[in-house]
Design a protein around this motif. Structure first.
Motif, PDB file in Angstrom:
ATOM      1  N   ALA A   3       0.829  -1.200   0.000  1.00  0.00           N
ATOM      2  CA  ALA A   3       0.000   0.000   0.000  1.00  0.00           C
ATOM      3  C   ALA A   3       0.871   1.259   0.000  1.00  0.00           C
ATOM      4  O   ALA A   3       1.970   1.268   0.557  1.00  0.00           O
ATOM      5  CB  ALA A   3      -0.925   0.011   1.219  1.00  0.00           C
ATOM      6  N   VAL A   4       0.367   2.305  -0.619  1.00  0.00           N
ATOM      7  CA  VAL A   4       0.994   3.625  -0.556  1.00  0.00           C
ATOM      8  C   VAL A   4       0.298   4.392   0.555  1.00  0.00           C
ATOM      9  O   VAL A   4      -0.883   4.720   0.453  1.00  0.00           O
ATOM     10  CB  VAL A   4       0.863   4.375  -1.900  1.00  0.00           C
ATOM     11  N   VAL A   5       1.009   4.649   1.637  1.00  0.00           N
ATOM     12  CA  VAL A   5       0.431   5.275   2.825  1.00  0.00           C
ATOM     13  C   VAL A   5       0.922   6.721   2.915  1.00  0.00           C
ATOM     14  O   VAL A   5       2.117   6.989   2.766  1.00  0.00           O
ATOM     15  CB  VAL A   5       0.829   4.506   4.100  1.00  0.00           C
ATOM     16  N   LEU A   6       0.001   7.625   3.169  1.00  0.00           N
ATOM     17  CA  LEU A   6       0.330   9.048   3.291  1.00  0.00           C
ATOM     18  C   LEU A   6       0.023   9.507   4.709  1.00  0.00           C
ATOM     19  O   LEU A   6      -1.122   9.435   5.161  1.00  0.00           O
ATOM     20  CB  LEU A   6      -0.481   9.866   2.290  1.00  0.00           C
ATOM     21  N   VAL A   7       1.040   9.926   5.438  1.00  0.00           N
ATOM     22  CA  VAL A   7       0.857  10.421   6.801  1.00  0.00           C
ATOM     23  C   VAL A   7       0.920  11.949   6.805  1.00  0.00           C
ATOM     24  O   VAL A   7       1.590  12.552   5.967  1.00  0.00           O
ATOM     25  CB  VAL A   7       1.911   9.848   7.779  1.00  0.00           C
ATOM     26  N   GLY A   8       0.204  12.541   7.756  1.00  0.00           N
ATOM     27  CA  GLY A   8       0.159  13.989   7.850  1.00  0.00           C
ATOM     28  C   GLY A   8       1.085  14.530   8.920  1.00  0.00           C
ATOM     29  O   GLY A   8       1.802  13.775   9.601  1.00  0.00           O
ATOM     30  N   ASP A   9       1.053  15.840   9.082  1.00  0.00           N
ATOM     31  CA  ASP A   9       1.920  16.485  10.066  1.00  0.00           C
ATOM     32  C   ASP A   9       1.614  16.030  11.487  1.00  0.00           C
ATOM     33  O   ASP A   9       2.490  16.053  12.350  1.00  0.00           O
ATOM     34  CB  ASP A   9       1.769  18.005   9.969  1.00  0.00           C
ATOM     35  N   ASP A  10       0.363  15.638  11.733  1.00  0.00           N
ATOM     36  CA  ASP A  10       0.001  15.212  13.085  1.00  0.00           C
ATOM     37  C   ASP A  10       0.557  13.833  13.428  1.00  0.00           C
ATOM     38  O   ASP A  10       0.390  13.361  14.551  1.00  0.00           O
ATOM     39  CB  ASP A  10      -1.522  15.210  13.264  1.00  0.00           C
ATOM     40  N   ASP A  11       1.197  13.176  12.466  1.00  0.00           N
ATOM     41  CA  ASP A  11       1.781  11.850  12.701  1.00  0.00           C
ATOM     42  C   ASP A  11       3.303  11.905  12.809  1.00  0.00           C
ATOM     43  O   ASP A  11       3.971  10.897  12.635  1.00  0.00           O
ATOM     44  CB  ASP A  11       1.383  10.884  11.578  1.00  0.00           C
ATOM     45  N   ARG A  12       3.848  13.075  13.082  1.00  0.00           N
ATOM     46  CA  ARG A  12       5.301  13.183  13.193  1.00  0.00           C
ATOM     47  C   ARG A  12       5.846  12.326  14.327  1.00  0.00           C
ATOM     48  O   ARG A  12       7.008  11.901  14.296  1.00  0.00           O
ATOM     49  CB  ARG A  12       5.705  14.637  13.416  1.00  0.00           C
ATOM     50  N   CYS A  13       5.027  12.088  15.351  1.00  0.00           N
ATOM     51  CA  CYS A  13       5.483  11.286  16.489  1.00  0.00           C
ATOM     52  C   CYS A  13       5.805   9.852  16.089  1.00  0.00           C
ATOM     53  O   CYS A  13       6.473   9.125  16.828  1.00  0.00           O
ATOM     54  CB  CYS A  13       4.435  11.294  17.601  1.00  0.00           C
ATOM     55  N   LEU A  14       5.336   9.428  14.884  1.00  0.00           N
ATOM     56  CA  LEU A  14       5.569   8.065  14.430  1.00  0.00           C
ATOM     57  C   LEU A  14       6.975   7.872  13.843  1.00  0.00           C
ATOM     58  O   LEU A  14       7.398   6.732  13.623  1.00  0.00           O
ATOM     59  CB  LEU A  14       4.537   7.670  13.370  1.00  0.00           C
ATOM     60  N   ARG A  15       7.674   8.972  13.595  1.00  0.00           N
ATOM     61  CA  ARG A  15       8.956   8.861  12.902  1.00  0.00           C
ATOM     62  C   ARG A  15       9.952   7.943  13.612  1.00  0.00           C
ATOM     63  O   ARG A  15      10.549   7.064  12.976  1.00  0.00           O
ATOM     64  CB  ARG A  15       9.566  10.248  12.702  1.00  0.00           C
ATOM     65  N   PRO A  16      10.173   8.084  14.932  1.00  0.00           N
ATOM     66  CA  PRO A  16      11.130   7.173  15.578  1.00  0.00           C
ATOM     67  C   PRO A  16      10.639   5.729  15.620  1.00  0.00           C
ATOM     68  O   PRO A  16      11.456   4.809  15.739  1.00  0.00           O
ATOM     69  CB  PRO A  16      11.275   7.758  16.986  1.00  0.00           C
ATOM     70  N   MET A  17       9.344   5.511  15.518  1.00  0.00           N
ATOM     71  CA  MET A  17       8.810   4.149  15.563  1.00  0.00           C
ATOM     72  C   MET A  17       8.839   3.486  14.188  1.00  0.00           C
ATOM     73  O   MET A  17       9.171   2.312  14.063  1.00  0.00           O
ATOM     74  CB  MET A  17       7.378   4.170  16.102  1.00  0.00           C
TER      75      MET A  17
END
Length: 455
Positions: A154-168
């Motif tokens: 899948a091509v997944v698009l995350v928004g600015d509110d998902d920045r906390c996911l970067r280290p995970m």
């Protein structure tokens, strides 16, 4: 049902035997569950891992090979939510504490035998908003769900509110998902490229084996993926430097180059200068010109040490992720022979780069429709198939047929990152260029490496 009365008795016996075996197996599973023993998954992790705490258990919940500390007598590594007393850990086990480790180690890994891009089709590359993809609110669970989606293509698009996911998710996968400009402006070809980039990253960093390697590395133990020997046979001294450079550019961390020089004309200083550009271990095999190509490849195999064997051609182009693509495909497909199709072709005489239709990847094949310049096979499966036939041409087709004859499977992954070159000289596959021009779905003028996902 058997229409012939003479067939009825043998069929009844077969059905009765199958039923007995099934009942026996069910009884065995029931006894194991009652005794607290769990059936092991057919997917080894490379280390014996025990988990302590709900967070640690969730990381490897998709694997049947990770159990709790209280049920594990022997373990290489104990993964724990919080610090544990040394005397509580299994004897000799290194302890990895999630509360003081990188955030990615706490993300539940997915089983690539169940979550993978098999049978993926280009139309499924339409972007999925992360906000619509999962109802998970916990960031760790959310990261796991998004990684699994990417692993399936899948091509997944995350928004600015998902920045906390970067280290995970890891910076690479997160940044791919956060590249709204690339995704929003992508045509069908580019969306497929985004899907390939995401699935590669997710499979490499969030599968069960990937997480086990990360945990093993955190425990300060060796955590290499399977070793790959690149078999590079060449009878063209003028192609030596460029061919070796393709191997040197690979970003897979456990590679060795086995260079088989076929015939005369290879000056010792030129060979030495070429292999010096490769940071990985190298081995050079000199083979007489009279030996057929299949014999040259067998000589390279004899000199190699890798668990997996990848074949490179001296006149084709390869992206830096090429070996990673084949290794990941070998893992999730469980096929004996995996390869890329010749989806992208450069015709030197016409100076044109083509993309072929009818070369759809991510599927099992019942015919030898893979490219010999982009195949990978395990040492064991190559030996079981009898090695390469000692012939001058069609050695790759012969191997594919021999693999199917021993009951093996062939799998073709995506073709991105591999460009076959037709220069009209000394090809072992003799075919007219009209074979390619008549089957071209897209056409680009010149040598367009970026179009093929290279560079």
């Amino acid at each position: 049902m058997a229409r012939n009365p003479a067939q009825a008795v043998p069929m009844a016996r077969w059905l009765a035997r199958a039923l007995r075996l099934r009942l026996r197996r069910l009884a065995e599973l029931t006894r194991h569950r009652a005794a607290g023993r769990h059936r092991l998954a057919a997917y080894p992790l490379g280390a014996r891992i025990a988990a302590e705490g709900p967070r640690a258990a969730a990381v490897f919940a998709a694997s049947g090979r990770v159990t709790t500390m209280s049920r594990c007598e022997h373990a290489d590594i104990l993964v724990a939510d919080d610090p544990v007393e040394n005397e509580e850990a299994p004897d000799g086990a290194a302890v990895v504490v999630l509360s003081s480790s990188a955030a990615r180690l706490s993300v539940p890994a997915f089983d690539p035998l169940k979550t993978n891009p098999i049978n993926w089709k280009p139309r499924t590359a339409k972007p999925i908003l992360a906000s619509d993809a999962t109802g998970e609110t916990d960031p760790v669970s959310r990261a796991a769900a998004l990684a699994a989606l990417a692993g399936a293509g899948a091509v997944v698009l995350v928004g600015d509110d998902d920045r906390c996911l970067r280290p995970m998710l890891g910076s690479e996968l997160h940044d791919l998902m956060a590249d709204s400009e690339r995704i929003a402006g992508a045509d069908a070809h580019e969306l497929e490229a985004v899907s390939i980039d995401m699935r590669r990253c997710a499979l490499r960093d969030h599968s069960l084996r990937a997480r086990a390697r990360q945990v093993t590395a955190a425990a300060r133990q060796r955590a290499d993926p399977p070793t790959v020997s690149v078999l590079l046979a060449t009878n063209r001294p003028e192609r030596l430097a460029a061919a070796v450079a393709s191997v040197a550019a690979q970003n897979y961390p456990a590679v060795e180059l086995v260079l088989a020089t076929h015939g005369d004309g290879f000056a010792a200083d030129s060979v030495a200068a070429a292999v010096e550009t490769v940071a990985a271990p190298t081995r050079v095999v000199q083979v007489e010109a009279a030996e057929p190509l299949g014999g040259v490849l067998n000589a390279a195999v004899a000199a190699s040490t890798g668990e997996l064997l990848a074949k490179f051609d001296d006149d084709d182009h390869y992206g830096a992720d090429h070996i990673w693509d084949l290794v990941l495909t070998h893992e999730y497909s469980q096929a004996q022979l995996v390869a890329k199709g010749a989806e992208y072709v450069y015709l030197a005489g016409q100076d044109v780069t083509l993309r072929m239709f009818g070369r759809r990847g991510e599927r099992y094949l019942n015919y030898p429709g893979v490219s010999g310049g982009a195949m990978l096979v395990s040492r064991h499966d190559l030996a079981a198939a009898g090695g390469w036939r000692r012939v001058r041409s069609q050695v790759d087709t012969g191997l594919a047929r021999d693999v199917t004859r021993i009951g093996g499977r062939i799998y073709r992954t995506h073709g991105r990152g591999y460009l076959r070159v037709r220069h009209g000289r000394d090809h072992t596959w003799k075919i007219q260029e009209s074979h390619f021009t008549g089957r071209a779905a897209e056409r680009r003028e010149g040598l367009d490496l970026a179009f093929a996902g290279i560079g």
